[in-house]
Design an enzyme around this catalytic site. Structure first.
Site, PDB file in Angstrom:
ATOM      1  N   ALA A   7       0.958  -1.038   0.209  1.00  0.00           N
ATOM      2  CA  ALA A   7       0.014  -0.091   0.052  1.00  0.00           C
ATOM      3  C   ALA A   7       0.908   1.472  -0.100  1.00  0.00           C
ATOM      4  O   ALA A   7       1.997   1.222   0.572  1.00  0.00           O
ATOM      5  CB  ALA A   7      -0.893   0.035   1.123  1.00  0.00           C
ATOM      6  N   GLY A  49       0.793  -4.946   0.974  1.00  0.00           N
ATOM      7  CA  GLY A  49      -0.553  -5.192  -0.098  1.00  0.00           C
ATOM      8  C   GLY A  49      -0.454  -5.863  -1.394  1.00  0.00           C
ATOM      9  O   GLY A  49      -1.160  -6.503  -1.735  1.00  0.00           O
ATOM     10  N   GLU A  98      -0.491  -9.357  -0.612  1.00  0.00           N
ATOM     11  CA  GLU A  98      -2.037  -9.844  -0.178  1.00  0.00           C
ATOM     12  C   GLU A  98      -2.719  -9.612  -1.549  1.00  0.00           C
ATOM     13  O   GLU A  98      -3.865 -10.493  -1.567  1.00  0.00           O
ATOM     14  CB  GLU A  98      -2.329  -8.541   0.793  1.00  0.00           C
ATOM     15  CG  GLU A  98      -1.970  -8.682   2.338  1.00  0.00           C
ATOM     16  CD  GLU A  98      -2.227  -7.557   3.207  1.00  0.00           C
ATOM     17  OE1 GLU A  98      -1.929  -6.463   2.593  1.00  0.00           O
ATOM     18  OE2 GLU A  98      -2.680  -7.844   4.231  1.00  0.00           O
ATOM     19  N   GLU A 147       4.798  -5.205   7.132  1.00  0.00           N
ATOM     20  CA  GLU A 147       3.993  -3.966   7.829  1.00  0.00           C
ATOM     21  C   GLU A 147       4.476  -3.901   9.307  1.00  0.00           C
ATOM     22  O   GLU A 147       4.645  -2.731   9.730  1.00  0.00           O
ATOM     23  CB  GLU A 147       2.478  -4.368   7.759  1.00  0.00           C
ATOM     24  CG  GLU A 147       1.838  -4.312   6.478  1.00  0.00           C
ATOM     25  CD  GLU A 147       1.820  -5.549   5.842  1.00  0.00           C
ATOM     26  OE1 GLU A 147       2.796  -6.476   6.011  1.00  0.00           O
ATOM     27  OE2 GLU A 147       1.036  -5.594   4.836  1.00  0.00           O
TER      28      GLU A 147
HETATM   29  N1  CO8 Z   1       4.567   3.266  -0.534  1.00  0.00           N
HETATM   30  C1  CO8 Z   1       5.085   4.411  -1.261  1.00  0.00           C
HETATM   31  N2  CO8 Z   1       6.221   4.485  -1.861  1.00  0.00           N
HETATM   32  C2  CO8 Z   1       6.942   3.547  -2.155  1.00  0.00           C
HETATM   33  C3  CO8 Z   1       6.587   2.338  -1.333  1.00  0.00           C
HETATM   34  C4  CO8 Z   1       5.159   2.170  -0.691  1.00  0.00           C
HETATM   35  N3  CO8 Z   1       4.968   0.886  -0.322  1.00  0.00           N
HETATM   36  N4  CO8 Z   1       7.537   1.218  -1.847  1.00  0.00           N
HETATM   37  C5  CO8 Z   1       8.525   1.956  -2.314  1.00  0.00           C
HETATM   38  N5  CO8 Z   1       7.994   3.188  -2.726  1.00  0.00           N
HETATM   39  C6  CO8 Z   1       8.587   4.102  -3.484  1.00  0.00           C
HETATM   40  C7  CO8 Z   1       9.955   4.683  -2.644  1.00  0.00           C
HETATM   41  O1  CO8 Z   1       9.742   5.779  -1.589  1.00  0.00           O
HETATM   42  C8  CO8 Z   1      10.856   5.617  -3.660  1.00  0.00           C
HETATM   43  O2  CO8 Z   1      10.337   6.743  -3.997  1.00  0.00           O
HETATM   44  P1  CO8 Z   1      11.491   8.042  -3.927  1.00  0.00           P
HETATM   45  O3  CO8 Z   1      12.159   7.677  -4.968  1.00  0.00           O
HETATM   46  O4  CO8 Z   1      10.254   8.963  -4.314  1.00  0.00           O
HETATM   47  O5  CO8 Z   1      11.691   8.092  -2.667  1.00  0.00           O
HETATM   48  C9  CO8 Z   1      10.648   4.628  -4.751  1.00  0.00           C
HETATM   49  O6  CO8 Z   1       9.353   3.938  -4.554  1.00  0.00           O
HETATM   50  C10 CO8 Z   1      11.696   3.463  -4.898  1.00  0.00           C
HETATM   51  O7  CO8 Z   1      11.854   2.822  -3.719  1.00  0.00           O
HETATM   52  P2  CO8 Z   1      13.177   2.745  -2.803  1.00  0.00           P
HETATM   53  O8  CO8 Z   1      14.392   3.663  -3.268  1.00  0.00           O
HETATM   54  O9  CO8 Z   1      12.921   2.223  -1.531  1.00  0.00           O
HETATM   55  O10 CO8 Z   1      13.884   1.346  -3.684  1.00  0.00           O
HETATM   56  P3  CO8 Z   1      14.901   0.260  -3.251  1.00  0.00           P
HETATM   57  O11 CO8 Z   1      15.020  -0.752  -4.485  1.00  0.00           O
HETATM   58  O12 CO8 Z   1      15.875   0.780  -2.337  1.00  0.00           O
HETATM   59  O13 CO8 Z   1      13.877  -0.754  -2.014  1.00  0.00           O
HETATM   60  C11 CO8 Z   1      11.960  -1.826  -1.277  1.00  0.00           C
HETATM   61  C12 CO8 Z   1      12.741  -1.549  -2.560  1.00  0.00           C
HETATM   62  C13 CO8 Z   1      12.572  -3.154  -0.472  1.00  0.00           C
HETATM   63  C14 CO8 Z   1      10.742  -2.433  -1.996  1.00  0.00           C
HETATM   64  C15 CO8 Z   1      11.591  -0.576  -0.371  1.00  0.00           C
HETATM   65  O14 CO8 Z   1      11.072   0.282  -1.437  1.00  0.00           O
HETATM   66  C16 CO8 Z   1      10.380  -0.766   0.568  1.00  0.00           C
HETATM   67  O15 CO8 Z   1      11.024  -1.427   1.678  1.00  0.00           O
HETATM   68  N6  CO8 Z   1       9.177  -0.400   0.380  1.00  0.00           N
HETATM   69  C17 CO8 Z   1       8.276  -0.633   1.370  1.00  0.00           C
HETATM   70  C18 CO8 Z   1       7.801  -1.901   1.381  1.00  0.00           C
HETATM   71  C19 CO8 Z   1       6.550  -1.980   2.626  1.00  0.00           C
HETATM   72  O16 CO8 Z   1       6.731  -1.614   3.739  1.00  0.00           O
HETATM   73  N7  CO8 Z   1       5.653  -2.458   2.085  1.00  0.00           N
HETATM   74  C20 CO8 Z   1       4.287  -2.493   3.042  1.00  0.00           C
HETATM   75  C21 CO8 Z   1       3.455  -1.288   2.870  1.00  0.00           C
HETATM   76  S1  CO8 Z   1       2.291  -1.019   4.176  1.00  0.00           S
HETATM   77  C22 CO8 Z   1       0.966  -2.187   3.428  1.00  0.00           C
HETATM   78  O17 CO8 Z   1       1.104  -2.621   2.192  1.00  0.00           O
HETATM   79  C23 CO8 Z   1      -0.221  -2.283   4.051  1.00  0.00           C
HETATM   80  C24 CO8 Z   1      -1.479  -3.165   3.364  1.00  0.00           C
HETATM   81  C25 CO8 Z   1      -2.567  -2.771   3.872  1.00  0.00           C
HETATM   82  C26 CO8 Z   1      -3.830  -3.125   2.952  1.00  0.00           C
HETATM   83  C27 CO8 Z   1      -5.262  -2.627   3.796  1.00  0.00           C
HETATM   84  C28 CO8 Z   1      -6.385  -2.812   2.857  1.00  0.00           C
HETATM   85  C29 CO8 Z   1      -7.748  -2.695   3.441  1.00  0.00           C
END
Ligand code: CO8
Length: 301
Positions: free
Chosen positions: A109, A152, A155, A175
């Protein structure tokens, strides 16, 4: 963000799909037209929709928000819901493939969108409930996961019926690392698919698992080299789409019932549904074609 501001934001996102992008309505209409071979090319902001396969009977939805690693913002999920509504109405489509890029299926998400939302706003707006649309899809959906399927992202892959993965795919529920818990099935579908101990480890640590591990656990049914993944998923979709659409829908419903009922209730549901296929022309045609040693011609009746 105040509750009213959040509600306005959600409302405006919905409206923007109709008012700001009127071409979308046009595409929806076109997509429903079996007569137009180019009809599947949707003009969305966050996704691409195409018809694939030799008979163009598989819809491929590609998440297309590369700068954010396909983070599932509200607008993207609304577009996925709209695309699914259109695909369900299109009788030429027998199966759906949901995919992302080689780097990310979806990194979860959108954390930036969620950062300042509070509990009362979540409850008042029923935050992110539209995600359920994918799980309610009646046509079979195959997730083709390359790269990250986190939070997400994992999921929504689990909301699909079958998961194929690229060799470099990474699954996880991170998360817990950002102070929350999975909210779209991570704590519910994952244990049903991989068992309690493995699900607990994934959810409580936020550790990522590889495609090979996911296949071993039964989360993923097959693993392919990344560049072959989508075409293999389309091939699978074509195979499913060659069957009777009624039988496919009933079979999907019956398997899904296994997750919701006791064994006795599930077996009863299955038996009655099996009996019900004897009211369809496709059941008669399938068995007749077998006896006459020819391919069946299913008509979805
Ligand atoms: N949300 C928003 N932006 C994101 C997300 C995300 N989940 N993941 C990556 N991005 C963005 C980064 O902020 C970055 O943007 P910017 O260049 O503007 O800073 C760009 O994507 C590239 O990301 P990274 O520089 O971090 O890329 P890396 O290759 O270094 O790392 C990763 C890749 C490991 C995937 C890392 O980006 C990461 O850890 N992302 C977050 C993963 C995460 O925590 N996901 C869970 C989110 S919470 C969730 O999903 C809850 C779901 C609930 C659903 C409920 C429904 C009812």
């Amino acid at each position: 963000m105040a509750a009213r501001t959040l509600a306005r934001f959600v409302y405006s996102k919905v409206q923007s799909n109709v008012a700001v992008r009127p071409h979308l309505a046009n595409n929806i209409k076109l997509f429903s037209s079996a007569a137009n071979p180019a009809a599947a090319t949707g003009n969305y902001e966050y996704i691409k929709v195409e018809k694939a396969g030799a008979q163009k009977n598989v819809a491929v939805i590609t998440l297309n928000r590369p700068k954010a690693l396909n983070a599932l913002c509200n607008g993207l999920m609304i577009e996925v819901s709209e695309a699914l509504d259109n695909i369900e109405k299109d009788a030429t489509i027998g199966a759906i493939v949901l995919t992302g890029s080689e780097k990310a299926f979806a990194a979860g998400a959108d954390i930036k969108e969620m950062q300042n939302v509070d509990y009362a706003q979540c409850v008042r707006s029923n935050f992110l409930t539209q995600w359920d649309r994918l799980a309610r899809t009646r046509k079979p959906v195959i997730a083709a996961v390359n790269g990250y399927a986190l939070g997400g992202g994992c999921e929504i892959a689990m909301m699909c019926d079958i998961i194929y993965a690229g060799e470099k795919a990474k699954f996880g529920q991170p998360e817990i690392l950002i102070g929350t818990i999975p909210g779209a099935g991570g704590t519910q579908r994952l244990p049903r698919f991989v068992g309690k101990s493995k699900a607990m480890e994934i959810v409580l640590t936020g550790n990522q698992i590889t495609a090979a591990e996911a296949e071993k656990m039964g989360l993923v049914s097959k693993v392919f080299p990344p560049e072959q993944l989508v075409s293999e998923a389309v091939k699978l979709g074509e195979k499913i789409a060659s069957n009777s659409p009624i039988a496919v829908a009933l079979a999907k419903e019956s398997v899904n019932t296994a997750y919701e009922t006791t064994l006795a209730e599930g077996l009863h549901f299955e038996k009655r549904t099996f009996h019900g296929t004897f009211a369809t022309k496709d059941r008669k045609e399938g068995m007749t074609a077998f006896i006459e040693k020819r391919p069946p011609k299913f008509t979805n009746e």
